[in-house]
Design a protein around this motif. Structure first.
Motif, PDB file in Angstrom:
ATOM      1  N   TYR A   1      19.157 -11.847 -38.727  1.00  0.00           N
ATOM      2  CA  TYR A   1      19.924 -11.921 -39.938  1.00  0.00           C
ATOM      3  C   TYR A   1      20.295 -13.321 -40.541  1.00  0.00           C
ATOM      4  O   TYR A   1      21.224 -13.931 -40.629  1.00  0.00           O
ATOM      5  N   PRO A   2      19.151 -13.781 -41.246  1.00  0.00           N
ATOM      6  CA  PRO A   2      19.038 -15.082 -41.872  1.00  0.00           C
ATOM      7  C   PRO A   2      19.868 -14.998 -43.296  1.00  0.00           C
ATOM      8  O   PRO A   2      20.214 -13.771 -43.594  1.00  0.00           O
ATOM      9  N   LEU A   3      20.456 -16.051 -43.655  1.00  0.00           N
ATOM     10  CA  LEU A   3      21.292 -15.903 -44.674  1.00  0.00           C
ATOM     11  C   LEU A   3      20.884 -15.111 -45.958  1.00  0.00           C
ATOM     12  O   LEU A   3      21.629 -14.543 -46.647  1.00  0.00           O
ATOM     13  N   SER A   4      19.339 -15.290 -45.936  1.00  0.00           N
ATOM     14  CA  SER A   4      19.014 -14.702 -47.320  1.00  0.00           C
ATOM     15  C   SER A   4      19.114 -13.078 -47.095  1.00  0.00           C
ATOM     16  O   SER A   4      19.395 -12.581 -48.245  1.00  0.00           O
ATOM     17  N   LYS A   5      18.810 -12.654 -46.067  1.00  0.00           N
ATOM     18  CA  LYS A   5      19.016 -11.089 -45.852  1.00  0.00           C
ATOM     19  C   LYS A   5      20.347 -10.678 -46.021  1.00  0.00           C
ATOM     20  O   LYS A   5      20.667  -9.613 -46.584  1.00  0.00           O
ATOM     21  N   VAL A   6      21.359 -11.596 -45.601  1.00  0.00           N
ATOM     22  CA  VAL A   6      22.760 -11.290 -45.172  1.00  0.00           C
ATOM     23  C   VAL A   6      23.175 -11.248 -46.952  1.00  0.00           C
ATOM     24  O   VAL A   6      24.269 -10.367 -46.939  1.00  0.00           O
ATOM     25  N   SER A   7      22.906 -12.142 -47.490  1.00  0.00           N
ATOM     26  CA  SER A   7      23.344 -12.259 -48.733  1.00  0.00           C
ATOM     27  C   SER A   7      22.873 -11.095 -49.643  1.00  0.00           C
ATOM     28  O   SER A   7      23.599 -10.509 -50.436  1.00  0.00           O
ATOM     29  N   ALA A   8      21.652 -10.628 -49.537  1.00  0.00           N
ATOM     30  CA  ALA A   8      21.210  -9.483 -50.071  1.00  0.00           C
ATOM     31  C   ALA A   8      21.910  -8.337 -49.723  1.00  0.00           C
ATOM     32  O   ALA A   8      22.268  -7.361 -50.621  1.00  0.00           O
ATOM     33  N   ILE A   9      22.125  -8.152 -48.541  1.00  0.00           N
ATOM     34  CA  ILE A   9      22.999  -6.807 -48.071  1.00  0.00           C
ATOM     35  C   ILE A   9      24.581  -6.973 -48.409  1.00  0.00           C
ATOM     36  O   ILE A   9      24.992  -5.979 -49.087  1.00  0.00           O
ATOM     37  N   THR A  10      25.127  -8.116 -48.427  1.00  0.00           N
ATOM     38  CA  THR A  10      26.732  -8.098 -48.827  1.00  0.00           C
ATOM     39  C   THR A  10      27.039  -8.310 -50.125  1.00  0.00           C
ATOM     40  O   THR A  10      28.051  -8.239 -50.728  1.00  0.00           O
TER      41      THR A  10
END
Ligand code: SF4
Length: 768
Positions: free
Chosen positions: A280-289
């Protein structure tokens, strides 16, 4: 005493009345045996004189012209709204005869005992349910059991106990107690405390900390009061809280911001968790949230590097897909940062003097009903066969499973419902039509409530009038101090939930006749380990008492109880978990066949999960935001409250309205494939353009009650549009109350509202 009043009674507040989870102190002013004024009690340590609008409006509630004051039986067909006054003897006798008849023909499991949210009801209804012999105690209608239970389950699996944000509430001297330390930050996660008091927590406490210098990190889809005062505001896409927590864990571990000493000594499974969160790197988490990476990073840094800090969370966590797992990830945050059970952190919450008031978890179930209670109820409990987690945590029947079983009678028929403190057809019941059908399928329905509402009108065969907190005896240890609810007056023939349930429990289980000759005898038994009786606590301690903060043997006295062996049943240092440690890798999940590590699942309906549906319904409907005037589906008939929040609204971002040519104040359809409801538009920049907020619990007491209207519930109740059967793999969590897709559009001329479907009525046309 001014001659305006004859006397003043101080008491602790709980339900019924303000509707909430209670705990504050009130002063009831009485004249001629009537309560003529209510105000907060400044000497009460919990609330220090604060009182909400609903408490202040109690006189209008207690003496409302439409309040139900005596038992009634149905004399026409269901839905006709024809009821006749009967005596309590006839009422009790009818319940006894009907329930015993069903027990004889179908077994005790054929009666389901339904409650609303966890107010002063869990103790009395589970007591009655088990006295009758039924395993089915249920929050029927609450899809996925998505209200606190998923968070309680997660805390139990990770750390063995629940915990809450520390706002000095465990000490009588509160903020002046030298043991307490002010939190540097409070993360207000999916909650708007202050509008209502959540579970065992006074909403104003967060503000009390802010006044003393605590900073706020706010995580919410809506721009709330706390967002407007937050140092960091994370406007999150509904249902993605689990992903955010996993991303924050990754940032903390990657940067070495965790409390290494606490993790090394007191945590199990840190290495496995560290591996998992790398997904769950920040780039992925940012895209999800939908939250920018730097915003997540800065908020995480502020929380992790400023100790102590705490997290105060709310219901949206439970309503995430896989709610128990989203809660697990958030619990891991206060654990790896060393903020568990420390001053100003998330303090472990044990009831005062270790009292077992209400089966809050499996430990308390066993303490109250014997070690074999789970085995006894699991053979027939709805959902226990399907969900191992549910079978081993708390005693709830799984609501999505139960409503289906009430319709199809598989694996066994359910024939009657006891419904207490829940107006499910005007409130919590997701898929309104399905629950209406299930209740119409019952041979016999009893409703215990204060006012007629869509549920009493549509399906009740017998109605029993309940006493408010100002008219009853009760007690609470949720969590500290130990408090009494003390009666000031009586109104009509209303009786407390405990009085009603104790009387019936004695009829279903004669041994209780001798064992509990009075309610106080029951309370005194439950309070034995505190060394206090109801009478003594009331006369000598003005109705509340704190445990001795110097008594380090007392498991309800904070802090760092894991170091002094106050948590484990064997008295050794550590936590009440299988490994005796905080389980970042939860061994119980392994037993239940669930992933022991937290993971993220996309909401069942979304642009990513259902792109075709999203094209049709591009907005996320967020239901459940609190109003300071109402508690869930209550209080719409109270003039002082209703004038402040008169209409069933839909809150929409003004830019979206402009695009749609819709104006503030217009009535619109909110719709999806499950139906449509009409709501009044409130333009509000608090809302993200991708979401609309549709407050729940709406029905109109001023309109017609009998069919087909049922107080317009089918016209305006947002749960006509929400689904069931989206529960988590644990059985707890995942109710899609905040992630269901919809659209809004103007109401065209000639378009009519939907009406309730016509379901066969199992109970017959000529009354009971
Ligand atoms: S919401 Fe809070 S202030 Fe109001 S009655 Fe409940 S506990 Fe008291």
């Amino acid at each position: 005493m001014s001659n305006k009043y004859d006397r003043v009674v101080t008491t602790t507040v709980w339900s019924p009345g303000p509707g909430c989870h209670g705990g504050c102190g009130a002063k009831l002013y009485i004249k001629d045996d009537k309560v003529v004024k209510v105000e907060g009690d400044e000497s009460h340590p919990w609330s220090c004189g604060r009182a909400c609008s609903r408490l202040l409006a109690m006189t209008q509630y207690m003496y409302h012209k439409d309040r139900i004051l005596y038992p009634m039986k149905r004399v026409g067909a269901r839905g006709e709204g024809k009821f006749e006054r009967i005596s309590w003897d006839e009422a009790y006798g009818t319940v006894e005869q009907k329930f015993n008849d069903i027990k004889e023909r179908f077994g005790p499991e054929a009666v389901i005992f339904c409650q609303g949210t966890g107010r002063d009801i869990g103790g009395s209804i589970s007591f009655l349910c088990y006295a009758f012999g039924s395993p089915n105690w249920c929050q029927l209608g609450l899809a996925g059991q998505s209200c606190y239970t998923p968070r309680l389950g997660a805390m139990s699996m990770v750390q063995g106990d629940p915990c809450v944000a520390d706002c000095s509430q465990f000490f009588e001297k509160r903020f002046d107690d030298k043991r307490f330390e002010l939190p540097k930050y409070i993360v207000v996660w999916g909650q708007n405390p202050g509008v209502g008091c959540p579970d065992a927590f006074m909403g104003t406490w967060v503000v009390d900390c802010m006044k003393r210098g605590t900073k706020i990190i706010c995580i919410d889809p809506r721009w709330t009061y706390f967002a407007s005062r937050a140092e960091h505001f994370l406007q999150i896409r509904p249902g993605t809280d689990g992903a955010l927590a996993l991303g924050m864990l990754n940032v903390i571990i990657e940067n070495g911001w965790h409390d290494k000493e606490f993790v090394d000594k007191w945590c199990h499974g840190f290495d496995k968790l560290s591996e998992r969160v790398k997904e769950y790197p920040l780039s992925k988490v940012s895209a999800i949230t939908g939250i920018p990476e730097n915003v997540i990073f800065e908020a995480t840094k502020a929380y992790a590097l400023n100790r102590p800090s705490s997290i105060h969370w709310g219901l949206p966590i439970d309503m995430c897909p896989e709610g128990t797992t989203a809660a697990q990830a958030i619990a891991d945050l206060w654990c790896i940062t060393g903020n568990l059970d420390v001053p100003g952190g998330n303090v472990i919450a044990r009831p005062a003097f270790g009292l077992t008031q209400y089966p809050y978890d499996t430990h308390q179930m066993k303490a109250m009903y014997g070690d074999d209670i789970m085995d006894k109820i699991n053979s027939k409990r709805c959902g226990a066969g399907e969900y191992k987690y549910l079978a081993n945590f708390r005693g709830w029947a799984q609501p999505d499973v139960a409503v289906q079983q009430m319709i199809d009678g598989k694996p066994y028929p359910i024939k009657a419902a006891w419904i207490q403190t829940t107006n499910m057809l005007g409130g919590q019941a997701a898929d309104l039509n399905k629950h209406y059908r299930a209740l119409m399928n019952m041979d016999f329905n009893v409703v215990v409530d204060s006012f007629h509402n869509p549920t009493t009108m549509a399906i009740a065969d017998l109605i029993l009038p309940v006493a408010t907190f100002a008219e009853k005896e009760s007690w609470r240890a949720w969590y500290v101090p130990l408090q009494l609810i003390r009666p000031a007056v009586s109104v009509g023939e209303c009786k407390s939930d405990w009085e009603i349930n104790l009387e019936l429990a004695r009829r279903f289980n004669p041994k209780f006749k001798e064992k509990y000759p009075s309610f106080q005898s029951y309370v005194d038994e439950r309070m034995k380990s505190s060394g206090h009786t109801y009478k003594e606590l009331s006369e000598k301690h003005d109705g509340w008492i704190f445990p001795d903060p110097e008594d380090m043997k007392d498991c309800s006295v904070p802090y760092k109880r894991y170091e002094r062996g106050a948590l484990r049943p064997d008295g050794k240092p550590g936590f009440r978990t299988p490994t005796g440690k905080v389980e970042l890798y939860t061994t119980m999940h392994e037993q239940f066949g669930i992933d022991p590590l937290p993971f993220y699942v996309e909401p069942p309906e979304s642009e990513l999960a259902t792109p075709e549906l999203f094209k049709k319904y591009p907005l996320v409907m967020v239901t459940g935001r609190r109003s300071p005037m109402f508690f869930h589906s209550e209080h719409r008939m109270i003039p002082w409250l209703r004038v402040c929040d008169p209409d069933p609204i839909v809150e929409v971002n003004p830019d979206l309205l402009k695009e749609k040519g819709i104006c503030d104040g217009d009535w619109v359809w909110v719709e999806n494939d499950r139906g449509r409801i009409r709501r009044k538009v409130k333009a509000n920049y608090c809302m993200d353009k991708k979401c609309v907020s549709v407050p729940h619990g709406w029905w109109l007491p001023e309109t017609d009650g009998p069919a087909p209207d049922f107080y317009k519930s089918w016209e305006i109740n947002c749960n006509l549009l929400t689904p069931v059967d989206t529960q988590s793999s644990s059985g707890y969590g995942g109710g899609a109350y905040k992630t269901t897709l919809c659209r809004i559009r103007k109401i065209e001329a000639g378009e009519a509202c939907v009406t309730p479907p016509d379901y066969p009525d199992a109970a017959g046309k000529d009354g009971i």
